[in-house]
Write an enzyme that holds these catalytic residues in place. Structure first.
Site, PDB file in Angstrom:
ATOM      1  N   CYS A 170     -62.289  19.571 -21.787  1.00  8.54           N
ATOM      2  CA  CYS A 170     -62.226  18.960 -23.118  1.00  8.54           C
ATOM      3  C   CYS A 170     -60.840  19.046 -23.738  1.00  8.54           C
ATOM      4  O   CYS A 170     -60.489  18.222 -24.580  1.00  8.54           O
ATOM      5  CB  CYS A 170     -63.229  19.614 -24.076  1.00  8.54           C
ATOM      6  SG  CYS A 170     -64.042  21.057 -23.481  1.00  8.54           S
ATOM      7  N   CYS A 184     -63.026  20.081 -28.131  1.00 11.86           N
ATOM      8  CA  CYS A 184     -64.309  20.751 -27.910  1.00 11.86           C
ATOM      9  C   CYS A 184     -64.963  21.146 -29.224  1.00 11.86           C
ATOM     10  O   CYS A 184     -64.312  21.296 -30.243  1.00 11.86           O
ATOM     11  CB  CYS A 184     -64.115  21.968 -27.020  1.00 11.86           C
ATOM     12  SG  CYS A 184     -65.697  22.651 -26.508  1.00 11.86           S
ATOM     13  N   LYS A 206     -66.182  23.325 -31.605  1.00 13.32           N
ATOM     14  CA  LYS A 206     -65.761  23.935 -32.873  1.00 13.32           C
ATOM     15  C   LYS A 206     -64.368  23.508 -33.289  1.00 13.32           C
ATOM     16  O   LYS A 206     -63.978  23.664 -34.441  1.00 13.32           O
ATOM     17  CB  LYS A 206     -65.795  25.470 -32.793  1.00 13.32           C
ATOM     18  CG  LYS A 206     -67.113  26.052 -32.344  1.00 13.32           C
ATOM     19  CD  LYS A 206     -68.276  25.507 -33.131  1.00 13.32           C
ATOM     20  CE  LYS A 206     -69.585  25.787 -32.437  1.00 13.32           C
ATOM     21  NZ  LYS A 206     -69.695  25.269 -31.076  1.00 13.32           N
ATOM     22  N   GLU A 217     -75.353  29.904 -29.185  1.00 14.42           N
ATOM     23  CA  GLU A 217     -76.259  28.814 -28.814  1.00 14.42           C
ATOM     24  C   GLU A 217     -77.193  29.302 -27.714  1.00 14.42           C
ATOM     25  O   GLU A 217     -76.792  30.092 -26.863  1.00 14.42           O
ATOM     26  CB  GLU A 217     -75.458  27.601 -28.328  1.00 14.42           C
ATOM     27  CG  GLU A 217     -74.648  26.972 -29.447  1.00 14.42           C
ATOM     28  CD  GLU A 217     -73.858  25.755 -28.995  1.00 14.42           C
ATOM     29  OE1 GLU A 217     -73.757  25.518 -27.779  1.00 14.42           O
ATOM     30  OE2 GLU A 217     -73.334  25.050 -29.864  1.00 14.42           O
ATOM     31  N   SER A 273     -77.257  24.322 -28.573  1.00 18.38           N
ATOM     32  CA  SER A 273     -76.269  23.374 -28.102  1.00 18.38           C
ATOM     33  C   SER A 273     -76.735  21.979 -28.453  1.00 18.38           C
ATOM     34  O   SER A 273     -77.935  21.703 -28.533  1.00 18.38           O
ATOM     35  CB  SER A 273     -76.139  23.496 -26.585  1.00 18.38           C
ATOM     36  OG  SER A 273     -75.519  22.357 -26.054  1.00 18.38           O
TER      37      SER A 273
END
Length: 585
Positions: free
Chosen positions: A54, A127, A129, A461, A487
């Site tokens: 990512c 990604c 956060k 998560e 998630s």
């Protein structure tokens, strides 16, 4: 001479006047010209790292942004911040760092901008956060800001060999399939050789997870909220043509600087509502219920979980994306992307059109330029949606006085009410081991507590557990509730963000095995069959928060500072408590 009057810009403190000669000597040391030193200084912040696909393309994309800033008579100054990537952090202690990293990203971008007196900000993130973290920094600083997403990963494909089960072939693969494949391998329906083959092909390029998981959800938010240029979030990361969006974003931030259009002129209550609409109609991640309130908090706007869920309740779900649906981010881009989605919302009067965007034009003006229509395959017409209400539902009741959230995209209405006895676990590891060993019964409600922002710490998560349940074919045969998170890739009837969390003495801390729990996503209720007196009596006997191994360091500090989940799990007083505006210092 520059095109800009620097007498009112923050960078005057480091570039103008005889007393700043030492500062200018540093800029000359980096090869800047006199003209570049006296132009506006624009922070180009990336979350580049080698942790995961990512983030890996962000450094290259930042160069395109810098080109755009230079073209428009600005001086770009690139810097990086951290990212914790959920796909790598998932399923072990590292996951505790994920949500806390959102605050660290916002804090580090703020400190870098303040310390060097940059005048504007272009932020690139890839990604989960890092997207809200970057947007939070923009709103907190209230500088002219443009957000740009690094782009999604290309979908994977399984080889056409006998070892790979039929249902993995001839369709797009994402990392979600890998988490579910682990469950399949554990229950004996997938060989280790097949797992080995799948893991080599599921993620074939740079970019963030391909489904409508948290990264793509927040990328859609960046356009809907107005901080990103229209359609900039859709193009997959490996496409070299993403550079054109980078250059355009660099030019756009200089236009905003010239017109003094700041982040809070863009992020308003109305634009937050627009963003929540887009999350709902795309079946986006429940994590938006955490991140939208946190972005609002930076502007001093009250926009809590309940407000997000109210919008979800009356927004049709009409974009058929994984994990509830069939398509990935690339397919949405090919179908016209978020502009076409927002055009459909506009037809139903569900968009505030007067909101400002990163282009300097309103949402309505931007949508007027869009010629494409819903394709009926990925993007359904709004008058013929997949379901009449949003893909995410808010819940409240005596088990969640401060609310909870459940993703119902892809779940038939008859499966949206569930009643069953509790099976209580004190942490995710205990639940995962029990699921692996099949130490549960069909019809139960699995409860995972002590996983909230403070109690975890870090609000992990639960994808390893939910994916294992899906892999075992149990997704529809039981339910799961937690004060932790899920998630964006989670499937099944899974309730997260139960508040107050166990560590704050919420009712979830008082549950015992066998307590009858009812989840009703139709009515929006989450309750336990216990009287107020019984819950109160149990609270009297409660021994207090569970002790954790985090007694110092960043996660200890986070656990001390973090607030309620329904307010976004934030760690500082926010825009309402401000006594100055950074841009005006």
């Amino acid at each position: 001479m520059t095109k800009f009057d620097k007498s009112k810009l923050p960078s005057r403190h480091v570039t103008e006047g005889p007393q700043r000669a030492p500062h200018r000597s540093y800029y000359y040391a980096m090869g800047m010209t006199e003209e570049e030193i006296h132009q506006p200084l624009v922070g180009v912040a990336t979350c580049w790292n080698e942790a995961a696909p990512c983030n890996i393309a962000l450094s290259r994309q930042a160069q395109a942004v810098k080109g755009g800033v230079k073209e428009a008579h600005g001086s770009p100054r690139e810097f990086t911040t951290i990212t914790v990537t959920d796909g790598i952090a998932m399923g072990h202690e590292g996951m505790r760092s994920s949500l806390a990293s959102r605050e660290a990203i916002a804090d580090t971008v703020e400190l870098t901008m303040r310390g060097h007196c940059y005048d504007a900000l272009v932020g690139l993130a890839g990604c989960d956060k890092s997207l809200p973290g970057m947007m939070m920094a923009m709103v907190r600083l209230n500088v002219p800001s443009v957000f740009i997403y690094g782009g999604s990963i290309l979908p994977g494909r399984a080889p056409q060999v006998d070892e790979i089960p039929e249902d993995f072939r001839n369709r797009d693969l994402t990392v979600q399939d890998m988490f579910e494949a682990v469950g399949r391998q554990q229950n004996g329906t997938l060989s280790e050789a097949a797992l080995d083959m799948l893991e080599r092909v599921a993620c074939p390029s740079s970019g963030a997870c391909g489904g409508q998981f948290t990264a793509n959800t927040m990328a859609c938010v960046s356009e809907a909220i107005g901080l990103a240029l229209m359609n900039s979030s859709g193009m997959p990361a490996p496409y070299e043509s993403r550079d054109q969006y980078g250059e355009a974003s660099g030019r756009a931030v200089m236009n905003l600087l010239e017109k003094n259009i700041r982040a809070r002129d863009v992020v308003t209550l109305k634009s937050l509502q627009n963003a929540a609409r887009v999350v709902a109609c795309t079946g986006g991640s429940t994590n938006a219920g955490l991140h939208l309130p946190a972005i609002a908090h930076e502007a001093g706007i009250d926009f809590f979980l309940e407000d997000v869920c109210e919008i979800f309740r009356d927004t049709p779900y009409f974009v058929d994306l994984k994990p509830g649906g069939n398509y990935v981010a690339k397919d949405l881009y090919d179908a016209g992307g978020i502009p076409v989605v927002m055009k459909e919302l506009r037809k139903a009067g569900l968009i505030h059109e007067d909101c400002m965007t990163a282009s300097g034009h309103s949402i309505g003006e931007e949508l007027d330029k869009i010629g494409r229509e819903a394709d009926g395959r990925v993007i359904y017409p709004i008058d013929n949606p997949l379901t009449r209400t949003g893909g995410v539902v808010g819940l409240k009741g005596n088990l969640a006085p401060e609310g909870a959230i459940v993703k119902v995209a892809g779940i038939a209405p008859e499966h949206q009410v569930f009643s069953g006895p509790a099976r209580v676990f004190e942490c995710e590891e205990d639940a995962f081991e029990a699921v692996k060993a099949r130490q549960y019964e069909e019809g139960e409600v699995i409860v995972i507590r002590n996983e909230g922002p403070a109690g975890g710490p870090g609000m992990r998560e639960m994808l390893a557990t939910t994916a294992a349940l899906s892999g075992q074919g149990m997704g529809k045969k039981l339910a799961l509730i937690t004060d932790g998170r899920f998630s964006g890739a989670t499937r099944g009837f899974c309730v997260g963000h139960v508040g107050p969390e166990a560590a704050h003495g919420g009712p979830i801390a008082m549950l015992k095995d066998g307590d009858m729990i009812t989840i009703d996503a139709i009515k929006g209720e989450l309750s336990v069959d216990l009287s107020d007196d019984e819950l109160e009596a149990r609270k009297t006997d409660w021994k207090g928060p569970r002790d954790t191994i985090y007694a110092s360091g960043a996660l200890w500090k986070y656990a001390q500072q973090v607030g309620a989940t329904y307010k976004g799990a934030v760690t500082h007083p926010g825009g309402k408590a401000e006594k100055h505006v950074y841009m005006d210092l």
